[in-house]
Write an enzyme that holds these catalytic residues in place. Structure first.
Site, PDB file in Angstrom:
ATOM      1  CD  GLU A 180      19.980 -78.039  18.838  1.00  0.00           C
ATOM      2  OE1 GLU A 180      20.123 -78.583  17.725  1.00  0.00           O
ATOM      3  OE2 GLU A 180      20.805 -77.224  19.304  1.00  0.00           O
ATOM      4  CB  ALA A 188      21.169 -79.247  22.129  1.00  0.00           C
ATOM      5  CG  MET A 189      23.433 -83.555  17.426  1.00  0.00           C
ATOM      6  SD  MET A 189      24.162 -82.371  16.259  1.00  0.00           S
ATOM      7  CE  MET A 189      23.488 -82.994  14.738  1.00  0.00           C
TER       8      MET A 189
HETATM    9 ZN    ZN Z   1      22.321 -75.472  15.317  1.00  0.00          ZN
END
Ligand code: ZN
Length: 859
Positions: free
Chosen positions: A303, A267-268
């Site tokens: 995140e 994930a980002m």
């Molecule tokens: Zn990270």
């Protein structure tokens, strides 16, 4: 694709601040999957003393135009190369630069920059993807205010998102729609995101501690809207936890997550618009395992926590990646410890570290958590930077204590808010909170390799004390600071004393009184809970290990001592071809069945170490032999405790498909019992597994039964594989596990790999599929390191195919050759030959060049 010849090596000592910065940008996107026009309007500022050339990064862009202060620049004023564009004589210390270029998202299979996934267009810019979208100063120390306009066909792109706040939308006369987004917080390019497509929006909200309402949205592809509840709950828990633990509140009115099918990583953390691999968002009890649920919570937390540690305070350069990643992993581990069971969570994290990070750190890819150099930064998103980085932060928290650590973190986030910093700033904040310097801490950032700790003892006749000398064996390496949580036990298992020692440098001495009339030697449990990321070279006799395995009140330490008991037996067996020590394991297990432990903890304790855990621990790579010993042991345990396992299975048979600690524990314990029962020589329990798969109410039950039946090569194997497929053929995420299960264990899996990659549901362009088939195969030592070399040939061939499609994934797969140099016979040579062939590819990516070079040098 850029060819590798032109890519430079970046060295940490060469870092210097940029001469120019861009403080504001207005980005304009004219979206089209095949030809998107991007325009950037920058406010450019001089940082240095005198004006010099301005360099903008840009790769695979079709240049259209450049304006300086509104006037079209003459081609003699700039030059375009494979890596970017230079403006020779910028018109002043402050000026406007407008640049326009075109890109083709539908052809971008690298999944970096702007690309197409399913029906949507989306971005991935960390670390250096933005330069594939538009010419820019694409480095983390360049922070800008972003104003973004996106225009596109509303039939293709009913939803168009970017970071920050939604401003307005308009319908244009040509039938297109246009939206504006503005992010009030300055940020580097790597945190920019854009998503557009036919997405379903789901909603929730969170009220912050200062009573601000935050709107939460998760966007998914149609059909997945019922799989977002757990993600929303996790997000709200994470938001609350960061407030409760550190006082950190969310800083925008809107927080969005988008689930993307084709994604290179987990994930980002793009500001206000997190992008997630769909497998880490979407879940319901039928299709997600307990492990998946827990990962979703952890990654959503991770995140979200980046919003402070990463986004508000960001990085000066990529060498310091661990500054945000190590710290944020530590924060997400702590979050999960608080939400689940701290001992179990710590056990999982230590097991992961030992199985993945320790080998990385002793192989050809070994690097300090702050790497000294890189060619392709994507190659350094490693377990060392992330997980060892988190261990170093944990060490800091152990030195300071958690309350002072919190103070240090607040100091760091307040003082450096809005800046790009390095790990030195982090350390300085921690030292302020501690009230004094922390000696040798910075060496943890520069020294690679797992420190090997040796313990020696002798009896001091004059004082009647036992003296334990704890030493860092590598005398040439940088000296470190260690936290050593220890306890001393008598032979009756009672604690004599315990404490926490801070060791500064190579040697520490623990002096303990001999106990009893004969001044007996205390039994020492060291680095409890892995209080420092070290590998302890113990020469403890097995009887002493047994005392710790049965009596350590610290659950984590007890667990690892039991593992040591198993390793000690296996080591003896390998050395001598036979061993008397197995009865000790049986005795210890017998005493465990009487304990009233938490179910999940108990199931971990009962689980026999995996083949790769054993081989890494013993540094023995004769996998066939180890697996024979391992299976024999499992069968013996199964026979010894058949009644107990049957009882446990029955007791936990009926579970409710919900995510509570109790139900998760029941499912795990039931599965562990089933695993042992399936190793009963009579095969009489296979029916249980088959029934469990058919009647499963939760994926943890269904997939475990399938995996075990495959692993034991049950006669029902083909049937259950087909049954599972028929049940799940419409769910891409579940099929990932189906692919993985068929190649992940056992010998001779190359034929099945070749069959499965032709399956209509397999897709070489989708990283989840590549991971489930090729990575699972390459992580299965019995197949990958097959002595004929077929495993190496198969994987090398797939790497070649992936090189032109997705260099990042190809390089990730190539890293798995790191273990080749430890193999016997002809395998290192075969690996070398295969990797050299890869190196001869005409369009070899710099990702693969860097990885293969390092591994080939080790062979
Ligand atoms: Zn990270």
């Amino acid at each position: 694709m850029t060819s590798s010849s032109s890519s430079p090596v970046h060295k940490i000592e060469d870092y210097s601040p940029n001469l120019w910065s861009t403080s504001k940008v207005h980005l304009r996107f004219d979206l089209d999957p095949h030809l998107t026009v991007v325009r950037a309007d920058y406010e450019v500022k001089l940082n240095g003393e005198s004006i010099g050339p301005l360099f903008l990064n840009g790769e695979n862009l079709e240049f259209l135009s450049l304006r300086l202060n509104g006037t079209i620049a003459d081609p003699s004023e700039y030059e375009i190369s494979e890596l970017g564009l230079v403006v020779f004589h910028p018109p002043g210390a402050n000026f406007h630069l407008t640049i326009e270029n075109r890109i083709c998202p539908s052809k971008n299979t690298s999944l970096e920059g702007l690309y197409k996934s399913g029906s949507m267009l989306c971005t991935q810019n960390e670390p250096e993807g933005f330069r594939k979208i538009v010419y820019s100063i694409d480095r983390p120390d360049n922070m800008m205010r972003f104003f973004v306009t996106i225009s596109g066909d509303p039939n293709l792109f009913p939803v168009m998102l970017s970071n920050g706040n939604f401003i307005t939308e308009r319908n244009l006369p040509d039938g297109k729609k246009e939206v504006d987004w503005e992010d009030p917080f300055p940020k580097p390019t790597y945190l920019f995101a854009l998503v557009a497509g036919e997405l379903v929006e789901t909603n929730d909200e969170f009220i912050t501690k200062s009573a601000k309402k935050v709107t939460l949205k998760i966007f998914v592809e149609k059909g997945n809207e019922n799989k977002v509840n757990f993600a929303f709950d996790s997000l709200k828990k994470a938001m609350k936890w960061d407030e409760d633990t550190f006082g950190l509140e969310y800083d925008l009115d809107l927080f969005m997550i988008v689930a993307v099918e084709d994604f290179n990583m987990g994930a980002m953390e793009n500001k206000g618009l997190n992008l997630f691999n769909a497998k880490l968002v979407l879940a319901d009890k039928k299709s997600a395992t307990d492990e998946t649920f827990e990962s979703i919570m952890a990654v959503i937390g991770h995140e979200y926590f980046h919003n402070w540690t990463g986004n508000r305070v960001t990085l000066r350069n990529w060498f310091n990646l661990t500054l945000k990643e190590g710290l944020t992993v530590f924060r997400d581990q702590w979050f999960t410890e608080d939400m689940t069971d701290p001992d179990v969570k710590r056990i999982k994290d230590i097991l992961f570290l030992k199985e993945h990070q320790f080998p990385e750190d002793q192989g050809p890819m070994s690097h300090p958590i702050v790497p000294k150099s890189y060619t392709e930064m994507n190659n350094f998103y490693t377990v060392t930077v992330y997980e060892k980085g988190a261990e170093v932060i944990r060490l800091v928290s152990e030195i300071l204590g958690r309350e002072n650590f919190k103070k240090g973190l607040i100091d760091y986030l307040t003082r450096y808010d809005g800046q790009g910093v390095t790990f030195e700033e982090f350390i300085s904040s921690m030292e302020r909170a501690f009230g004094k310097p922390i000696p040798l801490l910075s060496n943890w950032y520069h020294r690679s390799g797992t420190p090997k700790i040796q313990v020696k003892d002798h009896f001091d006749e004059t004082t009647k004390e036992w003296v334990f000398t704890i030493s860092d064996r590598d005398s040439d390496a940088l000296p470190l600071i260690f936290v050593n949580s220890y306890a001393a036990f008598g032979s009756d298992g009672k604690i004599l004393s315990e404490g926490k020692r801070i060791q500064e440098g190579k040697v520490d001495e623990i002096r303990l009184c001999g106990y009893g009339p004969s001044y007996a030697k205390p039994i020492l449990s060291l680095f409890r809970g892995l209080s420092s990321p070290v590998s302890l070279e113990s020469t403890m006799p097995i009887e002493e290990i047994q005392i710790l395995a049965e009596n350590e009140p610290d659950g984590v330490s007890r667990f690892f001592n039991f593992q040591n008991l198993i390793f000690s037996w296996m080591d003896d067996l390998i050395q001598n071809g036979k061993s008397e020590r197995f009865s000790i394991i049986i005795d210890t297990l017998r005493s465990c069945f009487k304990k009233d432990w938490d179910k999940t903890y108990f199931s971990f304790f009962l689980s026999f170490p995996s083949l790769s855990q054993i081989s890494e621990q013993l540094q023995c790579y004769d996998y066939l032999k180890l697996e024979t010993y391992r299976k024999d042991a499992i069968k013996t345990i199964s026979a010894q405790f058949s009644k107990e396992f049957q009882y446990l299975y029955e007791e936990n048979r009926k579970t409710i498909p919900i995510q509570t600690k109790e139900e998760i524990g029941k499912r795990r314990l039931k599965n562990t019992s089933l695993y042992y029962l399936l190793h009963d020589p009579t095969s009489k329990f296979e029916g249980l597994a088959i029934a469990q798969q058919r009647e499963a109410k939760h994926m943890s039950e269904e997939i475990s039964a399938l995996r075990y039946l495959i692993e034991i090569e049950s006669k029902a194997k083909e049937n259950v594989v087909t049954l599972f497929y028929d049940h799940w053929k419409h769910d891409a995420l579940v099929l990932d596990s189906w692919f993985a299960a068929q190649v992940g264990f056992g010998e001779n899996k190359s034929k099945i790999l070749e069959t499965l990659e032709l399956h209509p549901k397999f897709n070489l362009k989708n990283p989840n599929k590549v991971r489930s088939l090729y990575f699972s195969y390459a992580r299965n030592p019995l197949s990958f390191h097959d002595k004929t070399g077929i495993g190496y040939q198969i994987i090398a061939e797939r790497i070649k195919r992936l090189n032109g499609i997705n260099p990042q994934v190809a390089a990730g797969l190539a890293k798995l050759f790191s273990a080749a140099s430890k193999q016997k016979g002809d395998l290192p040579n075969i690996a070398k030959r295969e990797l050299e062939e890869i190196q001869n590819l005409p369009n070899l990516s710099k990702d693969l060049r860097e990885v293969t070079e390092k591994i080939v040098n080790s062979l």
